[in-house]
Write an enzyme that holds these catalytic residues in place. Structure first.
Site, PDB file in Angstrom:
ATOM      1  N   ARG A  37      10.076 -12.409   7.303  1.00  0.00           N
ATOM      2  CA  ARG A  37       9.059 -12.374   8.213  1.00  0.00           C
ATOM      3  C   ARG A  37       8.968 -13.400   9.064  1.00  0.00           C
ATOM      4  NH1 ARG A  37       6.129  -8.931   3.039  1.00  0.00           N
ATOM      5  NH2 ARG A  37       5.542  -7.213   3.898  1.00  0.00           N
ATOM      6  N   LYS A 182       8.193   7.180  -7.430  1.00  0.00           N
ATOM      7  CA  LYS A 182       6.636   8.227  -7.559  1.00  0.00           C
ATOM      8  C   LYS A 182       6.523   9.331  -7.029  1.00  0.00           C
ATOM      9  CE  LYS A 182       3.694   5.891 -10.306  1.00  0.00           C
ATOM     10  NZ  LYS A 182       2.850   4.542 -10.462  1.00  0.00           N
ATOM     11  N   GLY A 330       9.840  -0.633   1.380  1.00  0.00           N
ATOM     12  CA  GLY A 330      10.642  -1.706   1.280  1.00  0.00           C
ATOM     13  C   GLY A 330      11.630  -1.707   0.969  1.00  0.00           C
ATOM     14  N   GLY A 353       2.515  -0.942   2.795  1.00  0.00           N
ATOM     15  CA  GLY A 353       1.629   0.514   2.195  1.00  0.00           C
ATOM     16  C   GLY A 353       0.853   0.964   3.724  1.00  0.00           C
TER      17      GLY A 353
HETATM   18  P1  ADP Z   1      10.069   2.265  -0.716  1.00  0.00           P
HETATM   19  O1  ADP Z   1       9.596   0.925  -1.356  1.00  0.00           O
HETATM   20  O2  ADP Z   1      11.566   2.090  -0.311  1.00  0.00           O
HETATM   21  O3  ADP Z   1       9.033   3.091  -0.641  1.00  0.00           O
HETATM   22  P2  ADP Z   1      10.259   3.030  -3.580  1.00  0.00           P
HETATM   23  O4  ADP Z   1       9.037   1.683  -3.898  1.00  0.00           O
HETATM   24  O5  ADP Z   1       9.043   3.904  -3.523  1.00  0.00           O
HETATM   25  O6  ADP Z   1      10.466   2.771  -2.363  1.00  0.00           O
HETATM   26  O7  ADP Z   1      10.611   3.674  -4.057  1.00  0.00           O
HETATM   27  C1  ADP Z   1      12.022   2.658  -4.462  1.00  0.00           C
HETATM   28  C2  ADP Z   1      12.762   2.454  -6.576  1.00  0.00           C
HETATM   29  O8  ADP Z   1      12.945   4.139  -5.987  1.00  0.00           O
HETATM   30  C3  ADP Z   1      13.874   2.343  -6.471  1.00  0.00           C
HETATM   31  O9  ADP Z   1      13.988   1.023  -7.193  1.00  0.00           O
HETATM   32  C4  ADP Z   1      14.785   2.622  -7.235  1.00  0.00           C
HETATM   33  O10 ADP Z   1      15.113   2.826  -8.309  1.00  0.00           O
HETATM   34  C5  ADP Z   1      13.549   4.243  -7.703  1.00  0.00           C
HETATM   35  N1  ADP Z   1      14.291   5.327  -8.236  1.00  0.00           N
HETATM   36  C6  ADP Z   1      15.071   5.795  -7.014  1.00  0.00           C
HETATM   37  N2  ADP Z   1      15.570   7.507  -7.816  1.00  0.00           N
HETATM   38  C7  ADP Z   1      14.993   7.189  -8.988  1.00  0.00           C
HETATM   39  C8  ADP Z   1      15.303   8.027  -9.950  1.00  0.00           C
HETATM   40  N3  ADP Z   1      15.908   9.172 -10.063  1.00  0.00           N
HETATM   41  N4  ADP Z   1      14.422   7.346 -10.795  1.00  0.00           N
HETATM   42  C9  ADP Z   1      13.958   7.341 -11.732  1.00  0.00           C
HETATM   43  N5  ADP Z   1      13.685   5.695 -10.287  1.00  0.00           N
HETATM   44  C10 ADP Z   1      14.468   6.059  -8.950  1.00  0.00           C
HETATM   45 MG    MG Z   2       9.042  -0.049  -3.076  1.00  0.00          MG
END
Ligand code: ADP
Ligand code: MG
Length: 375
Positions: A37, A182, A330, A353
């Site tokens: 950053r 989620k 992220g 966010g």
């Molecule tokens: P981003 O930061 O790209 O928006 P998220 O924070 O929503 O992504 O999700 C990332 C996390 O989701 C990772 O740490 C990954 O391990 C987890 N993840 C992905 N697939 C699964 C799964 N099938 N079960 C549990 N966790 C998962």
């Molecule tokens: Mg994340």
């Protein structure tokens, strides 16, 4: 979309300019960890110095409740000084002056007018360049921009243009790929983008809530019970594409036993930790032939090697797609970097966010406030 001025619209020569950057970097016992950053913020600051402005930069760092020496901006200034030819000084005049953590100021997070006046005092121009903070109505994002003439900085402008292409005038076929942990985190994005897209590919942990909503047996996979009712209505939409096979593990651990199974055959006691190879190939084919793609959220637990392949296939397909490709989140960005593919996409968003709120169709207060300075 909000209207705003940019640095191309103002002559900054001789002006006292305050820049709001996103310098909220990870600290490890007072030392800067990943300085991505800081490096990203520098070109804007260097440009302003080059154009003859007197430059001060502020940011929040962590979530202090009042002044907390452990979250001082001093180490950030020191690292910035190492990264540029310019003289960067903490709280004393340099080519670039870094001032203290905005969250040390009482009234920052409540956008108190007194706090905003203190931040604005002595400046002729405010440059908002902290995309990651514009979804918050704080004194250093909204209050100050109500007082001093304000423009969007290049980083903010690039994020608004990049992500903006996913909201209006999007080229079709338009594909959105969602994963991550989620559904509840991404529901707003799903609801806002679904009417705009040609198809929405769902992987990651969230696909199991969709599969459970369709009555499938998903073993111990991550399912958000509270979301099932909402998701049942969405899962009916023909645009939504769910996995046909998954990589399942016998427990949630790096060294778990794993195997590929059709989604109809998840063994009892096992859990889905990645999309399977057939699904990955199907998703990749749809991505490559798209004119616009947005990807957010890893397809599996990519942090563990046996469950990385789905995310890797998607990441490579993003790079192969000749259309407009944007990645947000992220962990998705971290996955791209892990694979050395960060330069293969059209737009890599850093906004977390703020990015999600923009794609949810929400007004970002730190951007909306800039409109008052457009003649
Ligand atoms: P981003 O930061 O790209 O928006 P998220 O924070 O929503 O992504 O999700 C990332 C996390 O989701 C990772 O740490 C990954 O391990 C987890 N993840 C992905 N697939 C699964 C799964 N099938 N079960 C549990 N966790 C998962
Ligand atoms: Mg994340």
């Amino acid at each position: 979309m909000s209207r705003y001025l940019t640095l191309d619209d103002v002559d900054v020569d001789g002006l006292r300019v305050l820049v709001r950057s996103d310098l909220n970097v990870p600290l490890d016992e007072g030392h800067v960890g990943d300085d991505f950053r800081i490096r990203s913020a520098l070109p804007t600051l260097e440009r302003l110095v080059g154009e003859g402005a007197s430059v001060t930069v502020c940011s929040h760092l962590g979530r202090p409740q009042g002044a907390d020496p452990a979250l001082s901006m001093a180490p950030i200034a020191a690292r910035m000084d190492e990264l540029t030819e310019l003289a960067v000084r903490f709280n004393t005049a340099g080519d670039i002056t870094v001032i203290e953590n905005t969250r040390f100021l009482a009234g920052e997070t409540s956008n108190d007018p007194t706090a905003a006046r203190r931040i604005a005092n002595g400046f002729d121009l405010f440059v908002q360049d902290a995309f990651g903070s514009v979804h918050r109505a704080h004194a250093s994002t909204v209050g100050v921009a109500e007082i001093v003439r304000s423009v969007a900085g290049p980083l903010l402008d690039s994020e608004l243009n990049g992500l903006g292409r996913l909201l209006t005038d999007t080229d079709h076929p338009y594909t959105v790929v969602l994963g991550g942990a989620k559904v509840s985190d991404k529901l707003g994005v799903i609801e806002n983008l679904l009417p705009k897209v040609d198809r929405m590919l769902i992987g990651g942990g969230m696909c199991f809530t969709f599969l459970a909503a369709q009555g499938r047996e998903v073993g111990e996979s991550l399912v958000e019970e509270s979301m099932i009712e909402t998701v049942t209505k969405l899962a009916d939409d023909d645009k939504i594409v769910l996995p046909s096979d998954v990589v399942v593990g016998d427990r949630f651990a790096a060294g778990s036993k794993y195997q590929v199974k059709p989604v109809t055959e998840v063994p009892k006691g096992w859990l889905g930790l990645d999309i399977g190879p057939d699904t990955a190939d199907e998703f990749a084919g749809l991505i490559v032939e798209s004119a616009s793609v947005f990807w957010n959220g890893p397809m599996g637990v990519f942090e563990w090697e046996p469950y990385r392949s789905g995310t890797e296939t998607i990441a490579r397909a993003m790079g192969e797609c000749r259309g407009f490709t944007a990645v947000g989140g992220g962990d998705s960005a971290a996955a791209l970097r892990l694979l050395g593919l960060e330069d293969t996409v059209s737009h890599l968003s850093t906004g977390g966010g703020a990015g999600l709120e923009l794609l949810e169709g929400k007004v970002l207060p730190g951007v909306a406030v800039l409109e008052r300075w457009v003649q």
